[in-house]
Motif scaffolding. Structure first.
Motif, PDB file in Angstrom:
ATOM      1  N   UNK A  74       0.778  -1.197  -0.058  1.00 28.05           N
ATOM      2  CA  UNK A  74      -0.045  -0.011  -0.002  1.00 28.05           C
ATOM      3  C   UNK A  74       0.805   1.214  -0.062  1.00 28.05           C
ATOM      4  N   UNK A  75       2.080   1.160   0.332  1.00 30.67           N
ATOM      5  CA  UNK A  75       3.096   2.260   0.198  1.00 30.67           C
ATOM      6  C   UNK A  75       2.631   3.626   1.022  1.00 30.67           C
ATOM      7  N   UNK A  76       2.234   3.376   2.325  1.00 27.46           N
ATOM      8  CA  UNK A  76       1.915   4.512   3.084  1.00 27.46           C
ATOM      9  C   UNK A  76       3.585   5.506   3.245  1.00 27.46           C
ATOM     10  N   UNK A  77       3.334   6.629   3.721  1.00 26.36           N
ATOM     11  CA  UNK A  77       4.283   7.536   3.885  1.00 26.36           C
ATOM     12  C   UNK A  77       4.888   7.380   5.270  1.00 26.36           C
ATOM     13  N   UNK A  78       3.984   6.924   6.262  1.00 23.38           N
ATOM     14  CA  UNK A  78       4.218   6.543   7.601  1.00 23.38           C
ATOM     15  C   UNK A  78       3.719   5.501   8.113  1.00 23.38           C
ATOM     16  N   UNK A  79       3.973   4.802   9.197  1.00 20.12           N
ATOM     17  CA  UNK A  79       3.370   3.548   9.904  1.00 20.12           C
ATOM     18  C   UNK A  79       3.471   3.894  11.242  1.00 20.12           C
ATOM     19  N   UNK A  80       2.209   4.099  12.107  1.00 16.76           N
ATOM     20  CA  UNK A  80       2.109   4.402  13.511  1.00 16.76           C
ATOM     21  C   UNK A  80       1.603   2.971  14.281  1.00 16.76           C
ATOM     22  N   UNK A  81       1.980   2.540  15.209  1.00 15.78           N
ATOM     23  CA  UNK A  81       1.735   1.576  15.947  1.00 15.78           C
ATOM     24  C   UNK A  81       0.606   2.027  17.266  1.00 15.78           C
ATOM     25  N   UNK A  82      -0.660   1.939  17.259  1.00 16.06           N
ATOM     26  CA  UNK A  82      -1.562   2.424  18.122  1.00 16.06           C
ATOM     27  C   UNK A  82      -1.349   1.807  19.607  1.00 16.06           C
ATOM     28  N   UNK A  83      -0.951   2.531  20.613  1.00 11.70           N
ATOM     29  CA  UNK A  83      -0.814   2.320  21.805  1.00 11.70           C
ATOM     30  C   UNK A  83      -1.912   2.120  22.536  1.00 11.70           C
ATOM     31  N   UNK A  84      -3.014   3.069  22.344  1.00 11.13           N
ATOM     32  CA  UNK A  84      -4.424   3.221  22.844  1.00 11.13           C
ATOM     33  C   UNK A  84      -4.232   4.111  24.185  1.00 11.13           C
ATOM     34  N   UNK A  85      -3.302   5.047  24.102  1.00 13.26           N
ATOM     35  CA  UNK A  85      -3.193   5.965  25.188  1.00 13.26           C
ATOM     36  C   UNK A  85      -4.292   7.266  25.082  1.00 13.26           C
ATOM     37  N   UNK A  86      -4.414   7.926  26.086  1.00 15.71           N
ATOM     38  CA  UNK A  86      -5.313   9.231  26.014  1.00 15.71           C
ATOM     39  C   UNK A  86      -4.444  10.333  25.273  1.00 15.71           C
ATOM     40  N   UNK A  87      -3.164  10.317  25.466  1.00 14.93           N
ATOM     41  CA  UNK A  87      -2.287  11.416  24.691  1.00 14.93           C
ATOM     42  C   UNK A  87      -2.435  10.852  23.352  1.00 14.93           C
ATOM     43  N   UNK A  88      -2.352   9.675  22.767  1.00 15.82           N
ATOM     44  CA  UNK A  88      -2.510   9.306  21.528  1.00 15.82           C
ATOM     45  C   UNK A  88      -3.667   9.574  20.775  1.00 15.82           C
ATOM     46  N   UNK A  89      -4.782   9.555  21.665  1.00 15.94           N
ATOM     47  CA  UNK A  89      -6.261   9.818  21.339  1.00 15.94           C
ATOM     48  C   UNK A  89      -6.071  11.467  20.990  1.00 15.94           C
ATOM     49  N   UNK A  90      -5.801  12.231  21.757  1.00 13.00           N
ATOM     50  CA  UNK A  90      -5.790  13.789  21.719  1.00 13.00           C
ATOM     51  C   UNK A  90      -4.897  13.895  20.619  1.00 13.00           C
ATOM     52  N   UNK A  91      -3.815  13.643  20.318  1.00 14.91           N
ATOM     53  CA  UNK A  91      -2.801  14.059  19.390  1.00 14.91           C
ATOM     54  C   UNK A  91      -3.649  13.650  17.912  1.00 14.91           C
ATOM     55  N   UNK A  92      -4.517  12.547  17.789  1.00 16.99           N
ATOM     56  CA  UNK A  92      -4.969  12.082  16.670  1.00 16.99           C
ATOM     57  C   UNK A  92      -6.131  13.143  16.350  1.00 16.99           C
ATOM     58  N   UNK A  93      -6.909  13.420  17.386  1.00 16.48           N
ATOM     59  CA  UNK A  93      -8.053  14.212  17.077  1.00 16.48           C
ATOM     60  C   UNK A  93      -7.662  15.808  16.609  1.00 16.48           C
ATOM     61  N   UNK A  94      -6.506  16.158  17.568  1.00 18.46           N
ATOM     62  CA  UNK A  94      -5.869  17.653  17.014  1.00 18.46           C
ATOM     63  C   UNK A  94      -5.603  17.533  15.621  1.00 18.46           C
ATOM     64  N   UNK A  95      -4.796  16.536  15.086  1.00 14.34           N
ATOM     65  CA  UNK A  95      -4.474  16.220  13.686  1.00 14.34           C
ATOM     66  C   UNK A  95      -5.825  16.268  12.811  1.00 14.34           C
ATOM     67  N   UNK A  96      -6.757  15.688  13.289  1.00 15.11           N
ATOM     68  CA  UNK A  96      -8.054  15.517  12.288  1.00 15.11           C
ATOM     69  C   UNK A  96      -8.710  16.738  12.184  1.00 15.11           C
ATOM     70  N   UNK A  97      -8.654  17.799  13.344  1.00 15.02           N
ATOM     71  CA  UNK A  97      -9.483  19.071  13.359  1.00 15.02           C
ATOM     72  C   UNK A  97      -8.246  19.774  12.432  1.00 15.02           C
ATOM     73  N   UNK A  98      -6.972  19.946  12.699  1.00 17.70           N
ATOM     74  CA  UNK A  98      -6.209  20.599  11.879  1.00 17.70           C
ATOM     75  C   UNK A  98      -6.242  20.588  10.167  1.00 17.70           C
ATOM     76  N   UNK A  99      -6.733  19.048  10.007  1.00 15.88           N
ATOM     77  CA  UNK A  99      -6.793  18.834   8.596  1.00 15.88           C
ATOM     78  C   UNK A  99      -8.308  19.284   7.916  1.00 15.88           C
ATOM     79  N   UNK A 100      -9.058  19.593   8.929  1.00 13.13           N
ATOM     80  CA  UNK A 100     -10.312  19.848   8.790  1.00 13.13           C
ATOM     81  C   UNK A 100     -11.428  18.788   8.364  1.00 13.13           C
ATOM     82  N   UNK A 101     -10.997  17.615   9.043  1.00  9.71           N
ATOM     83  CA  UNK A 101     -11.759  16.217   8.827  1.00  9.71           C
ATOM     84  C   UNK A 101     -12.832  16.154   9.984  1.00  9.71           C
TER      85      UNK A 101
END
Ligand code: GTP
Ligand code: SPV
Ligand code: MN
Length: 617
Positions: free
Chosen positions: A40-67
Motif C-alpha cells: 500500500x506504500x504509506x508515507x508513515x506507519x504508526x503503531x496504536x498504543x491506545x493511550x489518551x495522549x495518542x487519542x488527543x494528538x489524533x483528534x488535534x490532527x483531524x481538526x487541523x486537517x479539516x476532517x
C-alpha cells in the motif's frame, strides 16, 4: 474515555513504534505489517498504543486537517463532528462479499466471489492506495482483554477517523499486543479509504473512493475493505469481524455471534433476568438496550446495544457478552421523550457523524427536541432552516460514544464470562400481521420464528427505505456463511441444551400500524410492559393463549396501568388474520426454496405445521 493506560511490560513500547519481535505472534504481526506496507506504500506507519495522549494528538490532527469539527466544549466536551462524502453514508451491501472457497458456503443471501479472483482485484486496488498517508496498526480485543469469550484482531487502516472510532468501540493498543505476544490467535483486517495522495496534493475532508469492496475470507479469517470510511464498512472489528467472521468461528466452535442487544431487567422484587434481542439495523436495539421502564419498580441495566457473543457455560446455560466497548448508534429519533438514557450518554467524548451543527457549536438532529432550531448547518455543510424541506441530519447519522458513559450501564458490563441468558427476542419493523408479542412453543419453533423475520428496510444500508425484505435473525447482512447452515447451527445449539436451561424465545413488533398509518403501540419506555409479560412467562406466573402462530398474552394480563391504548388498537395489535398468514407462509416457502434443499427439515416441518394450524383456524 475507554482508553486504558498502558500496563504492558517494557518489551512492548508505547508511542507509535513497532514492538520488538520477541515472540512468534509479534514476529508474524510485524511480517504481515511489512507485507501490507510494501503493497500500500504509506508515507508513515504508526503503531496504536491506545493511550489518551495518542487519542488527543489524533483528534488535534483531524481538526487541523479539516476532517473533524471540534464542538463547543461548553456544551459537548471532547466531542467532534464528522461530515462524510454524500456517497459514503451507510453500509454498502451490494459491495460486501464473502470469499469462501465454495460458493455454497456463502449461500444465496450473500454476495460470493472466488477468493483467488478477488485477491487479484484487491491487490491492484490496494497497490499504492495509502501513498501520502499514515498506516495505523490497531490491535483490538472484542470482549475484555484475555477473557474466555474474547477474540483479538488487528486492523491496518489509513483512516485516522477509523482509528479514533475503533478506539471507542473496542479495547485497543498495548494490552492487546501483549496478548499477541503471549500467543493469542488474532484475525487480520485491512482497510484503505482508497484515496492516495500525490506529493503536495490537498486532501479531501472525507477521502473515499467511488469503487468500494468489503471482502471477507472466512477460510483464512481475513477482512479487506476498500473505498469507504463509513462505520460499518470501516470499523472492521464490528460487523466484519464480530459478526461475519465470528459467525464462522462460532459455527466451527459451537457458539453464536449475533446482531443482538443485551440487557439485565430487574423486577420489583429485585430479581434479575438477562435478555438478548435481535432486531434489524435501525429497528430499536439501542432504544431497548437503554430502556427506562415506565412501570414502577422495574429497572433495566444496559450491557450491550448491537452485538452479543453467546456460548454454553460450564453450568449448561447460555452465557453472553457484549464484545464491544462503545455504541455506534442512530442519532435521528434519539431524544428526551424516546431515549433519554442515550441523550445523557452523549454528554461528551462523542464523535458525531452526519448530524447538523448549531450556531453555538453544539449538534442537533431530527427528534432530539420537538422543535427544530431556527438556523442550522445541515449534514452536508449547507445552511438549513425548518423550511428547507429536507432533513438537517442524515437519516443514518450516528454517534460513537464509550459504553461506560451510559448512566444505566451495568456495573459488571465488562465481566469476561458474561451473563446467563433467560430469554432471546426476535423483532422487526412490520406495519401489518406480526403481533406486539408472541412466545415460541419450543426451541425449534423459536428458530423458525427467527428464520422467518422480515422487516421494512431502513437508512442503515444503501437502498430503498420501507421495502419489506427477509432479515432472518436480523443477520441477513451479517452472516458470514450459508444462512441455511446457520439455521441448522441454531437448532444444534438448542439440542445441546437441557430444556430447562435453554433461553425462552419470543418475537416482538413495536411497529404495527393502523389503517390510518399511525403506530398502534406507543413503544420506547412503554415496551417495558411487554418485557414484564415476557418475564412473568419465564417464571410461569401467567398463562398464555395458544394461537396458530404461537403463544400470545391474554389482554387482561398485560400491565397497562397508566397508559391509554384504545381497546380497538390493542385488538389490532394482536389480530391474526389466517389468510394473510397463509400468504406469509407461501412467501416463507419461496424464501426457503432459495436455499436449494439446504433448509433443515425441522424448519420445513415447522412451516407445514403452521399451515395446518392456520387452515384449521
Ligand atoms: P443499528 O445500530 O442500525 O443496528 O440499529 P438499532 O437496532 O440499534 O436501532 P435504534 O435503537 O437506534 O432505533 C432506530 C430507530 O427506531 C430510531 O429512529 C428510533 O427512534 C426508532 N425506534 C426505536 N424503538 C422504537 C419503538 O419502540 N417504537 C417506535 N415507533 N420507534 C422506535
Ligand atoms: C447496523 O447497520 O446494523 C449498524 C451500523 O449497527 S454499522 O456498524 O454501520 O453496520
Ligand atoms: Mn447493528
Amino acid at each position: 474515555l475507554t482508553f486504558r493506560p498502558s500496563t504492558a511490560p517494557a518489551a512492548v513500547p508505547a508511542g507509535g513504534s513497532p514492538p520488538p519481535s520477541t515472540s512468534p505472534g509479534l514476529i508474524a504481526l510485524r511480517l504481515w505489517v511489512d507485507e501490507v506496507v510494501a503493497l500500500t506504500k504509506p508515507d508513515r506507519v504508526h503503531w496504536v498504543d491506545g493511550s489518551a495522549a495518542e487519542h488527543d494528538a489524533l483528534m488535534r490532527e483531524l481538526v487541523a486537517e479539516g476532517k473533524l469539527i471540534k464542538l463547543n466544549p461548553e456544551w459537548r466536551p471532547g466531542s467532534y463532528l464528522a461530515r462524510t462524502h454524500p456517497g459514503d453514508v451507510a453500509r454498502v451491501e451490494a459491495r460486501t462479499f464473502i470469499a469462501s472457497e465454495n460458493e455454497d458456503d456463502a449461500g444465496p443471501t450473500n454476495n460470493w466471489v472466488a477468493p483467488d479472483e478477488i485477491r487479484g482485484t484487491l491487490t491492484s486496488l490496494f497497490a499504492g492506495s495509502m501513498r501520502g498517508r499514515t498506516l495505523y496498526v490497531v490491535p483490538f480485543s472484542m470482549g475484555a482483554v484475555g477473557g474466555p469469550l474474547s477474540h483479538i484482531g488487528v486492523q491496518l487502516t489509513d483512516s485516522a477517523y477509523a482509528v479514533a472510532s475503533i478506539g471507542i468501540m473496542t479495547r485497543v493498543g498495548t494490552p492487546v499486543l501483549r496478548e499477541i505476544e503471549n500467543g493469542a490467535p488474532w484475525v487480520r483486517t485491512v482497510h484503505s479509504v482508497g484515496a492516495p495522495l500525490a506529493p503536495g496534493q490537498a486532501d479531501a475532508a472525507w477521502p473515499c473512493n467511488d469503487e468500494k469492496y468489503i471482502v471477507h475470507f472466512p477460510d483464512t479469517l481475513e477482512v479487506w475493505s476498500f473505498g469507504s470510511g463509513y462505520g460499518g464498512n470501516a470499523i472492521l472489528a464490528k460487523k466484519c469481524f464480530a459478526l461475519r467472521i465470528a459467525s464462522v468461528i462460532g459455527r466451527d466452535e459451537g457458539w453464536l455471534a449475533e446482531h443482538m442487544l443485551l440487557i439485565r431487567v430487574i423486577d420489583p422484587s429485585g430479581r434479575a433476568y438477562h435478555l438478548a434481542a435481535a432486531f434489524p439495523s435501525a429497528c430499536g436495539k439501542t432504544n431497548l438496550a437503554m430502556l427506562r421502564p415506565t412501570i414502577p419498580g422495574w429497572r433495566v441495566e444496559t450491557l450491550g446495544d448491537d452485538i452479543a457473543w453467546i456460548r454454553k457455560g460450564a453450568d449448561g446455560r447460555m452465557w453472553a457478552i457484549n464484545p464491544e466497548a462503545g455504541f455506534f448508534g442512530v442519532a435521528p429519533g434519539t431524544g428526551e421523550s424516546t431515549n433519554v438514557t442515550a441523550v445523557e450518554t452523549l454528554w461528551g467524548n462523542t464523535i458525531f457523524t452526519n448530524v447538523a451543527l448549531r450556531p453555538d457549536g453544539d449538534v442537533w438532529w431530527e427528534g432530539l427536541t420537538d422543535e427544530a432550531p431556527p438556523h442550522l448547518t445541515d449534514w452536508r455543510g449547507e445552511p438549513w432552516t425548518p423550511d428547507s424541506g429536507r432533513p438537517a441530519a442524515h437519516p443514518n447519522s450516528r454517534f460513537t460514544v464509550p459504553a461506560a458513559q451510559c448512566p444505566q450501564i451495568a456495573d459488571d458490563w465488562e465481566t469476561p464470562e458474561g451473563v446467563p441468558l433467560d430469554a432471546i427476542i426476535f423483532g422487526g419493523r412490520r406495519a401489518t400481521n406480526v403481533p406486539l408479542v408472541l412466545e415460541a412453543t419450543d426451541w425449534a419453533h423459536g428458530v423458525f420464528l427467527g428464520s422467518t423475520v422480515s422487516s421494512e428496510k431502513t437508512a442503515a444500508a444503501e437502498g430503498t427505505v420501507g421495502e419489506l425484505r427477509r432479515d432472518p435473525f436480523a443477520m441477513l447482512p451479517f452472516c458470514g456463511y450459508n444462512m441455511a447452515d446457520y439455521f441448522a447451527h441454531w437448532l444444534r445449539v438448542g439440542q445441546s441444551l437441557r430444556f430447562d436451561h435453554a433461553p425462552r424465545i419470543f418475537q416482538v413488533n413495536w411497529f404495527r400500524k393502523g389503517a390510518d398509518g399511525r403506530f398502534l403501540w406507543p413503544g420506547f419506555g412503554e415496551n417495558a410492559r411487554v418485557i414484564d409479560w415476557i418475564i412473568r412467562r419465564i417464571d410461569g406466573k401467567v398463562p398464555a393463549v395458544t394461537t396458530p402462530i404461537g403463544r400470545m398474552p391474554r389482554l387482561s394480563d398485560l400491565n397497562l396501568d397508566g397508559i391509554d391504548v384504545p381497546e380497538a388498537d390493542l385488538e389490532q395489535l394482536f389480530e391474526i388474520d389466517p389468510r394473510s398468514w397463509l400468504d406469509e407462509a407461501d412467501l416463507t416457502e419461496e424464501f426457503f426454496a432459495t436455499f436449494g434443499g439446504r433448509i433443515p427439515a425441522a424448519l420445513t416441518s415447522e412451516l407445514s405445521a403452521l399451515r395446518y394450524r392456520l387452515r384449521a383456524a
